[in-house]
Design a protein around this motif. Structure first.
Motif, mmCIF file in Angstrom:
data_model
loop_
_atom_site.group_PDB
_atom_site.id
_atom_site.type_symbol
_atom_site.label_atom_id
_atom_site.label_comp_id
_atom_site.label_asym_id
_atom_site.label_seq_id
_atom_site.Cartn_x
_atom_site.Cartn_y
_atom_site.Cartn_z
ATOM 1 N N LEU A 48 -41.440 6.130 -17.733
ATOM 2 C CA LEU A 48 -42.749 6.294 -18.348
ATOM 3 C C LEU A 48 -43.532 4.983 -18.263
ATOM 4 C CD1 LEU A 48 -41.686 8.285 -21.549
ATOM 5 C CD2 LEU A 48 -42.672 9.202 -19.440
ATOM 6 N N GLU A 49 -44.814 5.085 -18.032
ATOM 7 C CA GLU A 49 -45.649 3.890 -17.898
ATOM 8 C C GLU A 49 -45.637 3.018 -19.157
ATOM 9 O OE1 GLU A 49 -47.051 2.618 -15.203
ATOM 10 O OE2 GLU A 49 -46.070 4.240 -14.097
ATOM 11 N N PRO A 50 -45.714 3.597 -20.372
ATOM 12 C CA PRO A 50 -45.643 2.738 -21.566
ATOM 13 C C PRO A 50 -44.339 1.942 -21.640
ATOM 14 C CG PRO A 50 -46.478 4.909 -22.157
ATOM 15 C CD PRO A 50 -45.979 5.004 -20.741
ATOM 16 N N ALA A 51 -43.255 2.502 -21.099
ATOM 17 C CA ALA A 51 -41.978 1.792 -21.108
ATOM 18 C C ALA A 51 -42.034 0.574 -20.196
ATOM 19 C CB ALA A 51 -40.853 2.739 -20.689
ATOM 20 N N LYS A 52 -42.694 0.700 -19.068
ATOM 21 C CA LYS A 52 -42.833 -0.451 -18.166
ATOM 22 C C LYS A 52 -43.585 -1.582 -18.858
ATOM 23 C CE LYS A 52 -42.885 2.342 -13.909
ATOM 24 N NZ LYS A 52 -43.678 2.725 -12.715
ATOM 25 N N ARG A 53 -44.644 -1.215 -19.570
ATOM 26 C CA ARG A 53 -45.431 -2.244 -20.271
ATOM 27 C C ARG A 53 -44.631 -2.822 -21.444
ATOM 28 N NH1 ARG A 53 -49.423 1.815 -19.334
ATOM 29 N NH2 ARG A 53 -49.297 2.517 -21.502
ATOM 30 N N ALA A 54 -43.827 -1.985 -22.082
ATOM 31 C CA ALA A 54 -43.033 -2.441 -23.225
ATOM 32 C C ALA A 54 -42.067 -3.547 -22.823
ATOM 33 C CB ALA A 54 -42.271 -1.264 -23.835
ATOM 34 N N PRO A 405 -38.545 8.890 -39.800
ATOM 35 C CA PRO A 405 -38.508 7.489 -39.335
ATOM 36 C C PRO A 405 -39.179 6.554 -40.326
ATOM 37 C CG PRO A 405 -40.309 8.624 -38.287
ATOM 38 C CD PRO A 405 -39.602 9.664 -39.117
ATOM 39 N N GLN A 406 -38.908 5.283 -40.181
ATOM 40 C CA GLN A 406 -39.671 4.289 -40.933
ATOM 41 C C GLN A 406 -41.124 4.272 -40.448
ATOM 42 O OE1 GLN A 406 -36.276 3.437 -40.276
ATOM 43 N NE2 GLN A 406 -36.067 3.960 -42.429
ATOM 44 N N ARG A 407 -41.279 4.605 -39.162
ATOM 45 C CA ARG A 407 -42.643 4.621 -38.618
ATOM 46 C C ARG A 407 -42.685 5.535 -37.401
ATOM 47 N NH1 ARG A 407 -47.338 1.712 -39.185
ATOM 48 N NH2 ARG A 407 -46.302 0.569 -40.852
ATOM 49 N N PHE A 408 -43.794 6.283 -37.282
ATOM 50 C CA PHE A 408 -44.064 7.024 -36.052
ATOM 51 C C PHE A 408 -44.994 6.179 -35.188
ATOM 52 C CE2 PHE A 408 -47.063 9.497 -33.565
ATOM 53 C CZ PHE A 408 -46.185 10.158 -32.721
ATOM 54 N N VAL A 409 -44.683 6.097 -33.889
ATOM 55 C CA VAL A 409 -45.539 5.407 -32.929
ATOM 56 C C VAL A 409 -45.731 6.317 -31.726
ATOM 57 C CG1 VAL A 409 -45.020 3.031 -33.584
ATOM 58 C CG2 VAL A 409 -43.502 4.233 -32.030
ATOM 59 N N ALA A 410 -46.845 6.158 -31.055
ATOM 60 C CA ALA A 410 -47.159 7.061 -29.953
ATOM 61 C C ALA A 410 -46.137 6.969 -28.830
ATOM 62 C CB ALA A 410 -48.564 6.777 -29.411
ATOM 63 N N ASP A 411 -45.722 5.737 -28.515
ATOM 64 C CA ASP A 411 -44.784 5.549 -27.411
ATOM 65 C C ASP A 411 -44.029 4.245 -27.606
ATOM 66 O OD1 ASP A 411 -46.450 3.392 -26.350
ATOM 67 O OD2 ASP A 411 -47.787 4.955 -25.592
ATOM 68 N N VAL A 412 -43.156 3.934 -26.684
ATOM 69 C CA VAL A 412 -42.273 2.775 -26.842
ATOM 70 C C VAL A 412 -43.052 1.459 -26.774
ATOM 71 C CG1 VAL A 412 -41.694 2.634 -24.379
ATOM 72 C CG2 VAL A 412 -40.067 1.795 -26.091
ATOM 73 N N GLU A 413 -44.180 1.428 -26.090
ATOM 74 C CA GLU A 413 -44.981 0.202 -26.071
ATOM 75 C C GLU A 413 -45.488 -0.130 -27.466
ATOM 76 O OE1 GLU A 413 -48.811 -1.824 -23.757
ATOM 77 O OE2 GLU A 413 -48.548 0.362 -23.752
ATOM 78 N N PHE A 414 -45.993 0.879 -28.186
ATOM 79 C CA PHE A 414 -46.423 0.662 -29.560
ATOM 80 C C PHE A 414 -45.246 0.254 -30.436
ATOM 81 C CE2 PHE A 414 -50.137 3.203 -28.265
ATOM 82 C CZ PHE A 414 -51.156 2.450 -28.822
ATOM 83 N N ALA A 415 -44.069 0.812 -30.156
ATOM 84 C CA ALA A 415 -42.875 0.468 -30.936
ATOM 85 C C ALA A 415 -42.543 -1.015 -30.797
ATOM 86 C CB ALA A 415 -41.699 1.322 -30.489
ATOM 87 N N ILE A 416 -42.586 -1.537 -29.566
ATOM 88 C CA ILE A 416 -42.277 -2.950 -29.339
ATOM 89 C C ILE A 416 -43.315 -3.846 -30.013
ATOM 90 C CG2 ILE A 416 -42.053 -4.746 -27.592
ATOM 91 C CD1 ILE A 416 -39.668 -2.764 -27.863
ATOM 92 N N LYS A 417 -44.577 -3.464 -29.927
ATOM 93 C CA LYS A 417 -45.618 -4.229 -30.621
ATOM 94 C C LYS A 417 -45.313 -4.311 -32.117
ATOM 95 C CE LYS A 417 -49.593 -3.205 -27.605
ATOM 96 N NZ LYS A 417 -50.905 -2.506 -27.541
#
Length: 428
Positions: A48-54, A405-417
């Protein structure tokens, strides 16, 4: 398992804010990140593209190496070196096989069954994978049905061979002493039939039991309880958990008894997260970090598997540290758990230093969020608990709060942020 809160630990860490390596210009993280793969980093074999950015956010800008200890925790069943190579190619990373935790991987800790004559159920590379786990005396379903051709009557070709008398039995075939369920097999009907035969005859299907209710059950290890998983199709696919449901239902229908597992391995069970905890500590040391890892972050896409497991482990960790603070150093944190979920004592496990495990849910896989909100908290997620169907395993009690979850995020990039901001950690 050794628990200590002292400022000096005997596992190679220093906790007095000194850096024994002398790398005072490098911030040493006290946290690690666990990534689910399918639905978080990729769909099928497509990253997934967000994973590459993450992962770019986690790399040192000069060396290109990870600056935070990471591990990949998936309920799939592959050879570790192949999955490591695949993930590494997706994100231009050096990923070692030790960083990849498949559903069966924690079975490396089950020394008491490694020498037993073990039937391995799964698909490709199952014997190689079982051997990698430490099992030394293996056979497959084909070996069993070849020795006992009268068992598989759902195979009509075999039925015709038997009817014509063109078969040979091998009563000297060694008794099956344990069963390792790695993943969903091909030809479920044949596997279900023969597994029931072995379970009801203590691994030697040459004579029917006098009383099916009193048969001593073979050690049964099940890896990966996922009812469904996300691949390229528009809807989730049936997983190994669905096969287990069929086996459990048939066993109970025939015997009146519940099928007993000696061990459940894979998310969401505590054993898998304890092994991941150990792996993160190992990675941190290999990266030259000397602070103990205190927090884990799990990024997943399945509330009933990834999120449930992270929260289940967080509850286990609370028990571990509460026991220590109360002086109950000999009281196992896993007491009160079903036999299938107890974490075995193992001398190779790193000392327990992790105190918390946080769960982040993404909307790129099994879970499909209904609102486009990248920062919604668990309290804001209006789960209709009365209508939610629980997909978890029978041996894991349904607690809807553990799926949040402790938090919902749209994708893994938001999770890393979110993680980097929460830890106030700068990649430099």
């Amino acid at each position: 398992m050794r628990i200590t809160l002292s400022p000096v630990r005997d596992d190679g860490y220093s906790t007095d804010n000194s850096d024994v390596s002398g790398d005072i210009d490098i911030d040493h993280p006290e946290f690690g990140i666990l990534f689910d793969v399918d639905g978080v980093l990729a769909r099928g074999s497509t990253p997934l593209e967000p994973a590459k950015r993450a992962f770019e956010k986690l790399k040192d800008p000069v060396t290109g190496k990870l600056r935070v200890p990471c591990a990949f925790v998936t309920n799939s069943c592959n050879r570790s070196y192949e999955k490591a190579a695949q993930i590494g190619s997706w994100f231009n990373l050096k990923v070692t096989p030790e960083m990849v935790i498949h559903a069966p991987t924690p079975a490396k800790l089950l020394n008491d069954v490694h020498q037993k004559h073990t039937l391995v159920i799964g698909q490709e590379h199952r014997l190689e994978i079982a051997a990698e786990l430490g099992f030394t005396n293996l056979c497959t379903l084909d070996d069993v049905t070849k020795a006992y051709p009268l068992l598989d009557m759902v195979d009509h070709e075999n039925r015709r061979r038997v009817a014509s008398g063109c078969y040979t039995e091998n009563p000297d075939f060694p008794q099956i002493e344990a069963i390792l369920l790695l993943a969903e097999p091909v030809k479920w009907e044949s596997n279900l039939q023969v597994l029931l035969d072995l379970l009801l005859t203590e691994g030697k299907p040459v004579e029917a039991p006098k009383d099916q209710k009193t048969v001593n059950q073979l050690p049964l290890i099940a890896c990966n309880m996922d009812l469904q998983f996300m691949a390229e199709a528009c809807m989730p696919r049936l997983g190994h958990g669905a096969f287990l449901v069929c086996l459990e239902a048939l066993y109970k229908k025939i015997t009146g008894n519940e099928l007993e597992y000696s061990n459940l391995v894979g998310k969401p069970c505590e054993l898998t997260f304890r092994f991941a905890d150990h792996t993160i500590s190992t990675m941190a040391k290999e990266m030259g970090f000397h602070k103990p890892i205190k927090r884990l972050y799990l990024i997943g896409d399945n509330p009933n598997v990834d999120i449930y497991g992270a929260n289940l482990y967080n509850r286990y960790l609370r028990n571990v540290w509460d026991n220590y603070r109360n002086g109950n150093v000999n009281n196992r944190a896993s007491s009160g758990l079903p036999k299938s979920r107890i974490i075995p004592d193992h001398p190779d496990l790193h000392e327990q230093t992790v105190e918390q495990c946080h769960a982040l849910l993404v909307g790129t896989g099994v879970y499909q969020h209904t609102e486009n909100d990248n920062t919604e908290t668990a309290e804001d997620m209006n789960h209709n608990e009365d209508k939610t169907v629980y997909h978890g395993h029978r041996d894991i009690d349904h607690d809807p709060d553990l799926s949040k979850p402790q938090r919902f995020v749209a994708d893994v990039e938001f999770a890393i942020k979110h993680i980097l901001e929460k830890e106030d950690f700068t990649i430099s």
